[in-house]
Design a protein around this motif. Structure first.
Motif, mmCIF file in Angstrom:
data_model
loop_
_atom_site.group_PDB
_atom_site.id
_atom_site.type_symbol
_atom_site.label_atom_id
_atom_site.label_comp_id
_atom_site.label_asym_id
_atom_site.label_seq_id
_atom_site.Cartn_x
_atom_site.Cartn_y
_atom_site.Cartn_z
ATOM 1 N N MET A 102 0.827 -1.207 0.000
ATOM 2 C CA MET A 102 0.000 0.000 0.000
ATOM 3 C C MET A 102 0.859 1.253 0.000
ATOM 4 O O MET A 102 0.527 2.245 -0.664
ATOM 5 N N THR A 133 1.118 6.451 -7.044
ATOM 6 C CA THR A 133 -0.019 7.341 -7.296
ATOM 7 C C THR A 133 0.438 8.788 -7.411
ATOM 8 O O THR A 133 -0.061 9.550 -8.246
ATOM 9 N N VAL A 152 -5.810 2.308 -5.610
ATOM 10 C CA VAL A 152 -5.790 2.953 -4.297
ATOM 11 C C VAL A 152 -7.177 3.467 -3.929
ATOM 12 O O VAL A 152 -7.627 3.327 -2.780
ATOM 13 N N MET A 171 1.983 1.736 -3.433
ATOM 14 C CA MET A 171 0.871 2.243 -4.240
ATOM 15 C C MET A 171 0.749 3.759 -4.111
ATOM 16 O O MET A 171 0.549 4.471 -5.098
ATOM 17 N N HIS A 172 0.871 4.260 -2.901
ATOM 18 C CA HIS A 172 0.765 5.709 -2.693
ATOM 19 C C HIS A 172 1.918 6.448 -3.374
ATOM 20 O O HIS A 172 1.722 7.543 -3.921
ATOM 21 N N THR A 188 -2.802 2.782 -10.839
ATOM 22 C CA THR A 188 -2.510 2.771 -9.404
ATOM 23 C C THR A 188 -3.492 3.657 -8.651
ATOM 24 O O THR A 188 -3.952 3.308 -7.553
ATOM 25 N N GLN A 189 -3.820 4.805 -9.223
ATOM 26 C CA GLN A 189 -4.817 5.674 -8.595
ATOM 27 C C GLN A 189 -6.156 4.955 -8.463
ATOM 28 O O GLN A 189 -6.843 5.074 -7.438
#
Length: 454
Positions: free
Chosen positions: A321, A328, A339, A324-325, A335-336
């Protein structure tokens, strides 16, 4: 005695049309036409005719016309009534020779509004070179793209070049372009910052280009290209396929060295099945090294696939996670999407609200379908029994308003969409596209997201 010609009895509109037709041919033809009769002389002096008169290129202009009082009055009259071509030329002289920026800018806008492509080109360049005005840059970029789509840039550049080079070199004061005037701000663009280098190389090559092949100097051979140019070529090749990159790197030493740059690995396009095979097979140590270098160079697609694997297959969900951020923040739309779905699946209001905001941005951009396809391509190759499936129930739905007429109906709409009409990731023409409540549309998207794991 009967007159032999009835030309004098023609309506004035017909005379005007004839005069315009003659004027668009040349100035000399207009002068000869005006000497035929008094009607032609009067019509040839109309503003409409003078605005349409064909002006020869600057290098073909008869300078005796400018020195002659009659010729000078003619051109002054054409400028006064707003002849587009003459306005454009005077605008360039006011901007870059006389340095009357306010007057030149107004004349340039006037010429551009009258449809002079070269004026639009000069106007777009002036707008793009502004540093602090983002709206001006957008307008300039829009003009530039229109001219580029019409394949008008070479002709426009030649027109500007012809006007400015007819003067003495010391008279022309062109604006300076520095790094702060760059239009491209994307940190992911592999050609950003290389345009000056390419221009310098092309200009040197043009100035030193030999007339015959026997005179060709070795300095312009491909192996003598600057390293930055080789890096640019390698990056473009890697963005097409890894195999093409390997072939390029084997061509020469310069290509091999350029292929080791981080920017090349950052934009390398790796098929999903190749990445899985390299990651799992003990026979592909070179492939694993390549993937490790891509991750080190922040290849967003490779990082996204690794983060999806951490989240839903194995490894640390927290690390997945966090990754992922990070991706993003670089603007990776798939990915956005992931998330936003994971945030909306949480129980706390703040996370749901953040996920909903991202979902609305992707929905407005029309990017949901492509994001689902990308995510589906990554998740479908994983072993089914090893997946960590996200859970969706009535407690973590986004829409909590009992007054909403579509509240709680997204599951039924999904079942009808999948089993009644056929499963389709692109649900723009069906599904929840007609639902007014954005929270319900988000719930429907969550249902689609969960069933991507089926």
């Amino acid at each position: 005695m009967e007159r032999l010609s009835t030309a004098f009895e023609l309506p004035r509109d017909v005379w005007l049309a004839i005069a315009i037709k003659v004027a668009t041919n040349s100035i000399a033809d207009l002068c000869r036409f005006r000497m035929t009769c008094c009607v032609a002389r009067d019509v040839g002096d109309e503003d409409t005719v003078l605005r349409m008169v064909a002006i020869p290129p600057p290098h073909e202009m008869n300078w005796l016309w400018i020195r002659d009082p009659v010729g000078r009055r003619f051109f002054e009259r054409c400028i006064e009534i707003g002849h587009p071509e003459l306005l454009f030329r005077e605008a360039l002289r006011e901007l870059y020779i006389r340095r009357n920026h306010a007057i030149g800018w107004k004349m340039l806008q006037n010429a551009a509004s009258n449809g002079v492509d070269a004026a639009k080109y000069a106007l777009s360049m002036e707008l793009l070179i502004r540093m602090d005005d983002s709206e001006a840059k957008k307008e300039g970029l829009k003009l530039f793209r229109t001219l580029e789509a019409g394949d008008l840039l070479p002709a426009c550049y030649s027109s500007c070049f012809a006007v400015l080079t007819i003067s003495w070199p010391d008279e022309v004061h062109m604006p300076k372009k520095g790094k702060e005037h760059t239009v491209c701000y994307s940190t992911r663009c592999m050609t950003r910052g290389h345009m000056g280098l390419l221009y310098d190389y092309r200009r040197r090559a043009a100035e030193g280009a030999p007339s015959t092949m026997s005179e060709a100097p070795t300095i312009f051979g491909p192996t003598n290209l600057p390293h930055d140019v080789w890096t640019l070529i390698a990056g473009r090749t890697a963005a097409q396929s890894v195999r093409d990159l390997c072939s390029l790197r084997m061509s020469c030493t310069a290509a091999r060295n350029a292929g080791e740059e981080d920017i090349v690995y950052r934009f390398a396009l790796i098929p999903i099945w190749d990445q899985r095979w390299w990651s799992m097979s003990p026979m592909h140590q070179a492939g694993r090294n390549f993937l490790a270098r891509c991750r080190q160079s922040e290849n967003l697609e490779v990082l996204f696939r690794s983060a999806v694997s951490d989240l839903f297959l194995g490894g640390s969900r927290l690390a997945g996670m966090e990754m992922m951020h990070v991706i993003t923040a670089q603007g990776h739309s798939a990915t956005q999407y992931t998330v936003s779905m994971m945030l909306m699946l949480r129980d706390d209001f703040e996370s749901k609200n953040k996920g909903l905001q991202t979902f609305r941005v992707l929905e407005a951009a029309g990017a949901l379908t492509i994001c689902k396809l990308v995510f589906c391509g990554v998740i479908q190759g994983m072993w089914t029994h090893m997946r960590r499936l996200p859970m969706l129930n009535a407690e973590n739905l986004v829409c909590s308003s009992h007054a909403c007429p579509s509240h709680g109906n997204m599951g039924a709409i999904y079942r009808r969409q999948r089993y009644g009409r056929g499963w389709d990731l692109n649900d723009g023409d069906g599904g929840a596209a007609h639902i007014l409540c954005v929270h319900c549309r988000a719930d429907y998207e969550l249902i689609l997201f969960v069933h991507l794991f089926d």
